[in-house]
Design an enzyme around this catalytic site. Sequence first.
Site, PDB file in Angstrom:
ATOM      1  N   GLY A  45       0.847  -1.192   0.000  1.00 23.92           N
ATOM      2  CA  GLY A  45       0.000   0.000   0.000  1.00 23.92           C
ATOM      3  C   GLY A  45       0.881   1.239   0.000  1.00 23.92           C
ATOM      4  O   GLY A  45       1.971   1.249  -0.562  1.00 23.92           O
ATOM      5  N   ARG A  46       0.379   2.288   0.682  1.00 22.98           N
ATOM      6  CA  ARG A  46       1.149   3.550   0.709  1.00 22.98           C
ATOM      7  C   ARG A  46       2.544   3.324   1.285  1.00 22.98           C
ATOM      8  O   ARG A  46       3.556   3.704   0.686  1.00 22.98           O
ATOM      9  CB  ARG A  46       0.391   4.598   1.548  1.00 22.98           C
ATOM     10  CG  ARG A  46      -0.850   5.135   0.871  1.00 22.98           C
ATOM     11  CD  ARG A  46      -1.716   5.883   1.854  1.00 22.98           C
ATOM     12  NE  ARG A  46      -2.301   4.976   2.835  1.00 22.98           N
ATOM     13  CZ  ARG A  46      -3.610   4.867   3.095  1.00 22.98           C
ATOM     14  NH1 ARG A  46      -4.461   5.655   2.470  1.00 22.98           N
ATOM     15  NH2 ARG A  46      -4.047   4.004   3.981  1.00 22.98           N
ATOM     16  N   ARG A  75       1.310  -4.967  11.437  1.00 20.45           N
ATOM     17  CA  ARG A  75       0.634  -5.276  12.698  1.00 20.45           C
ATOM     18  C   ARG A  75       1.121  -6.634  13.191  1.00 20.45           C
ATOM     19  O   ARG A  75       1.320  -7.565  12.383  1.00 20.45           O
ATOM     20  CB  ARG A  75      -0.887  -5.315  12.519  1.00 20.45           C
ATOM     21  CG  ARG A  75      -1.542  -3.959  12.536  1.00 20.45           C
ATOM     22  CD  ARG A  75      -1.507  -3.295  13.904  1.00 20.45           C
ATOM     23  NE  ARG A  75      -2.154  -2.002  13.923  1.00 20.45           N
ATOM     24  CZ  ARG A  75      -1.523  -0.828  13.715  1.00 20.45           C
ATOM     25  NH1 ARG A  75      -0.233  -0.796  13.479  1.00 20.45           N
ATOM     26  NH2 ARG A  75      -2.201   0.314  13.758  1.00 20.45           N
ATOM     27  N   ASP A 131       8.818  -4.478  14.761  1.00 21.50           N
ATOM     28  CA  ASP A 131       8.388  -3.229  15.406  1.00 21.50           C
ATOM     29  C   ASP A 131       7.017  -3.395  16.035  1.00 21.50           C
ATOM     30  O   ASP A 131       6.567  -2.527  16.775  1.00 21.50           O
ATOM     31  CB  ASP A 131       8.345  -2.101  14.357  1.00 21.50           C
ATOM     32  CG  ASP A 131       8.029  -0.732  14.973  1.00 21.50           C
ATOM     33  OD1 ASP A 131       8.626  -0.403  16.022  1.00 21.50           O
ATOM     34  OD2 ASP A 131       7.186  -0.007  14.411  1.00 21.50           O
ATOM     35  N   GLU A 173       0.732  -6.120  22.304  1.00 19.07           N
ATOM     36  CA  GLU A 173       1.534  -4.971  22.765  1.00 19.07           C
ATOM     37  C   GLU A 173       0.921  -4.356  24.022  1.00 19.07           C
ATOM     38  O   GLU A 173      -0.295  -4.299  24.142  1.00 19.07           O
ATOM     39  CB  GLU A 173       1.602  -3.926  21.649  1.00 19.07           C
ATOM     40  CG  GLU A 173       2.302  -4.463  20.406  1.00 19.07           C
ATOM     41  CD  GLU A 173       2.293  -3.469  19.246  1.00 19.07           C
ATOM     42  OE1 GLU A 173       1.842  -2.323  19.424  1.00 19.07           O
ATOM     43  OE2 GLU A 173       2.752  -3.857  18.175  1.00 19.07           O
ATOM     44  N   HIS A 193       7.249  -0.555  18.797  1.00 17.03           N
ATOM     45  CA  HIS A 193       6.250   0.095  17.919  1.00 17.03           C
ATOM     46  C   HIS A 193       6.550   1.593  17.742  1.00 17.03           C
ATOM     47  O   HIS A 193       5.770   2.449  18.172  1.00 17.03           O
ATOM     48  CB  HIS A 193       4.835  -0.104  18.485  1.00 17.03           C
ATOM     49  CG  HIS A 193       3.753   0.091  17.458  1.00 17.03           C
ATOM     50  ND1 HIS A 193       2.575  -0.612  17.452  1.00 17.03           N
ATOM     51  CD2 HIS A 193       3.660   0.924  16.387  1.00 17.03           C
ATOM     52  CE1 HIS A 193       1.806  -0.220  16.437  1.00 17.03           C
ATOM     53  NE2 HIS A 193       2.459   0.730  15.776  1.00 17.03           N
TER      54      HIS A 193
HETATM   55  P1  NAP Z   1      -2.653   0.912   2.894  1.00 23.79           P
HETATM   56  O1  NAP Z   1      -2.212   1.945   1.914  1.00 23.79           O
HETATM   57  O2  NAP Z   1      -4.108   0.696   3.099  1.00 23.79           O
HETATM   58  O3  NAP Z   1      -1.953  -0.461   2.464  1.00 23.79           O
HETATM   59  C1  NAP Z   1      -2.322  -1.692   2.990  1.00 23.79           C
HETATM   60  C2  NAP Z   1      -1.920  -2.776   1.997  1.00 23.79           C
HETATM   61  O4  NAP Z   1      -2.190  -4.040   2.584  1.00 23.79           O
HETATM   62  C3  NAP Z   1      -2.642  -2.711   0.686  1.00 23.79           C
HETATM   63  O5  NAP Z   1      -1.712  -2.759  -0.360  1.00 23.79           O
HETATM   64  C4  NAP Z   1      -3.522  -3.954   0.644  1.00 23.79           C
HETATM   65  O6  NAP Z   1      -3.519  -4.488  -0.661  1.00 23.79           O
HETATM   66  C5  NAP Z   1      -2.797  -4.887   1.617  1.00 23.79           C
HETATM   67  N1  NAP Z   1      -3.723  -5.803   2.254  1.00 23.79           N
HETATM   68  C6  NAP Z   1      -4.886  -5.507   2.874  1.00 23.79           C
HETATM   69  N2  NAP Z   1      -5.488  -6.627   3.297  1.00 23.79           N
HETATM   70  C7  NAP Z   1      -4.673  -7.656   2.920  1.00 23.79           C
HETATM   71  C8  NAP Z   1      -4.756  -9.070   3.046  1.00 23.79           C
HETATM   72  N3  NAP Z   1      -5.796  -9.651   3.647  1.00 23.79           N
HETATM   73  N4  NAP Z   1      -3.729  -9.814   2.554  1.00 23.79           N
HETATM   74  C9  NAP Z   1      -2.681  -9.243   1.959  1.00 23.79           C
HETATM   75  N5  NAP Z   1      -2.558  -7.910   1.800  1.00 23.79           N
HETATM   76  C10 NAP Z   1      -3.544  -7.120   2.262  1.00 23.79           C
HETATM   77  O7  NAP Z   1      -2.051   1.221   4.324  1.00 23.79           O
HETATM   78  P2  NAP Z   1      -0.669   1.920   4.713  1.00 23.79           P
HETATM   79  O8  NAP Z   1      -0.879   3.358   4.893  1.00 23.79           O
HETATM   80  O9  NAP Z   1       0.381   1.452   3.784  1.00 23.79           O
HETATM   81  O10 NAP Z   1      -0.458   1.255   6.179  1.00 23.79           O
HETATM   82  C11 NAP Z   1      -0.321  -0.143   6.279  1.00 23.79           C
HETATM   83  C12 NAP Z   1      -0.348  -0.608   7.710  1.00 23.79           C
HETATM   84  O11 NAP Z   1       0.891  -0.302   8.333  1.00 23.79           O
HETATM   85  C13 NAP Z   1      -1.370   0.032   8.633  1.00 23.79           C
HETATM   86  O12 NAP Z   1      -2.653  -0.538   8.468  1.00 23.79           O
HETATM   87  C14 NAP Z   1      -0.798  -0.222  10.001  1.00 23.79           C
HETATM   88  O13 NAP Z   1      -1.278  -1.462  10.497  1.00 23.79           O
HETATM   89  C15 NAP Z   1       0.706  -0.318   9.749  1.00 23.79           C
HETATM   90  N6  NAP Z   1       1.448   0.807  10.329  1.00 23.79           N
HETATM   91  C16 NAP Z   1       2.393   0.549  11.305  1.00 23.79           C
HETATM   92  C17 NAP Z   1       3.112   1.608  11.829  1.00 23.79           C
HETATM   93  C18 NAP Z   1       4.171   1.384  12.875  1.00 23.79           C
HETATM   94  O14 NAP Z   1       4.397   2.277  13.680  1.00 23.79           O
HETATM   95  N7  NAP Z   1       4.844   0.246  12.884  1.00 23.79           N
HETATM   96  C19 NAP Z   1       2.861   2.907  11.423  1.00 23.79           C
HETATM   97  C20 NAP Z   1       1.914   3.121  10.448  1.00 23.79           C
HETATM   98  C21 NAP Z   1       1.210   2.056   9.900  1.00 23.79           C
HETATM   99  P3  NAP Z   1      -4.791  -5.296  -1.257  1.00 23.79           P
HETATM  100  O15 NAP Z   1      -5.985  -4.441  -0.970  1.00 23.79           O
HETATM  101  O16 NAP Z   1      -4.482  -5.478  -2.705  1.00 23.79           O
HETATM  102  O17 NAP Z   1      -4.813  -6.591  -0.521  1.00 23.79           O
HETATM  103  C1  8YV Z   2       0.857   4.645  15.628  1.00 28.78           C
HETATM  104  C2  8YV Z   2       0.537   2.987  13.740  1.00 28.78           C
HETATM  105  O1  8YV Z   2       1.951   4.621  16.473  1.00 28.78           O
HETATM  106  O2  8YV Z   2      -0.468   4.523  12.279  1.00 28.78           O
HETATM  107  C3  8YV Z   2      -0.437   3.375  12.696  1.00 28.78           C
HETATM  108  O3  8YV Z   2      -1.189   2.488  12.248  1.00 28.78           O
HETATM  109  O4  8YV Z   2       0.690   1.854  14.052  1.00 28.78           O
HETATM  110  C4  8YV Z   2       1.373   4.021  14.378  1.00 28.78           C
HETATM  111  O5  8YV Z   2       1.636   5.083  13.516  1.00 28.78           O
HETATM  112  C5  8YV Z   2      -0.285   4.043  16.342  1.00 28.78           C
HETATM  113  O6  8YV Z   2      -1.420   3.938  15.586  1.00 28.78           O
HETATM  114  C6  8YV Z   2      -0.600   4.890  17.559  1.00 28.78           C
HETATM  115  O7  8YV Z   2      -0.958   4.071  18.554  1.00 28.78           O
END
Ligand code: NAP
Ligand code: 8YV
Length: 324
Positions: free
Chosen positions: A157-158, A236, A260, A265, A283
């Site tokens: 995704g993004r 996640r 991460d 958590e 995280h």
């Molecule tokens: P996004 O643009 O919605 O991208 C999510 C991607 O996951 C899409 O390409 C989607 O593709 C894919 N996806 C969704 N369901 C799926 C499934 N069942 N199987 C396989 N692929 C699947 O979201 P983003 O902005 O990139 O953010 C992604 C995630 O990163 C967030 O939802 C969050 O959980 C995590 N995150 C973590 C942190 C951190 O601090 N570690 C920070 C920000 C975000 P398809 O629709 O083609 O399946």
């Molecule tokens: C945040 C995240 O730390 O945006 C997300 O999905 O996992 C992190 O950017 C979290 O959501 C805040 O608890």
Amino acid sequence: MASSNAPEIVMTGPLMAYAADQLKERFVVHELWKAADRDALLREIADRVRGVAAGGGHNRVDAALFDALPKLEIVSSFGVGYDHVDAAEAGRRGLIVTNTPDVLTDEVADLAIGLLLATVRQLPQVDRYLREGKWLKGAYPLTTSLRKRSVGIVGLGRIGKAVAHRLEAFGLPVAYHGRSRQADVAYRYYPSLIDMAADVDTLISVAPGGASTHHIINAEVLKALGPNGILVNVGRGTVVDEAALIKALQDKTILSAGLDVFEDEPRVPADLIAMDHVVLLPHVGSASVHTREQMGQLLVDNLVSWFEGKGPKTPVPETPVRDR
Ligand code: NAP
Ligand code: 8YV
């Protein structure tokens, strides 16, 4: 301090002062987690509250809260991932849910690359080696390398695309797995995660949480990744079967992991903490002052825009926009 006729909202948990202070300027804010009797507070404010500000992933926003707040119109959630909000149920009830996409994409992609490098080149372990005075007795053993690795991204995704873009600059081949092929990228697409894991030696998961991704990285996927395999997870924790991952690391089914995010958590399994060949972060993907302020601002802006009658700025797909 907001005027007494400002819209009333509930904060479900603590938010950074940068956002919380702005909310208190604009709205009458009820801090739910501070209430001695949560249910009594909800009963008292039920007929007045029109918004929820949801901070962090630990306080669930679900049907029980929607039932308790019959005048609710909008849930503004902190973070791009919103698996702590029952957005499908909100959509069924005509409620808006917003998240904070885009403003954190580069920060999290940077962290993913940092975590990949830290894992492959054992940077935390090397730092510990120097601090413990071991360099005086000899050089640190040679590590594995990013050279000749190929990467499979789970969830392009993004953030996944921003990670892929950075990996291109490192000269690494990139493939991806998701539910659908994406027209705007030239990376190899794998409809099957296990097939991708078998063809690469490095998996980076940036997939969201929730039922559809629960434990999709399981024992079979880790076995396919193989003994040179490295798993990096910045999406996640629930996407990975953590027990299967621990076993795969203990048995050397895969080489290493950089994590991460975790299933429960902030509790991290003692078995992971005991291992020296993994890198563990609490995280922190988006956790810079710059990016957290951008996220906090977007949470505030969504509520302000909605209550000014201008609609939500970043609604999630499950909750179609409607006029107030
Ligand atoms: P996004 O643009 O919605 O991208 C999510 C991607 O996951 C899409 O390409 C989607 O593709 C894919 N996806 C969704 N369901 C799926 C499934 N069942 N199987 C396989 N692929 C699947 O979201 P983003 O902005 O990139 O953010 C992604 C995630 O990163 C967030 O939802 C969050 O959980 C995590 N995150 C973590 C942190 C951190 O601090 N570690 C920070 C920000 C975000 P398809 O629709 O083609 O399946
Ligand atoms: C945040 C995240 O730390 O945006 C997300 O999905 O996992 C992190 O950017 C979290 O959501 C805040 O608890």
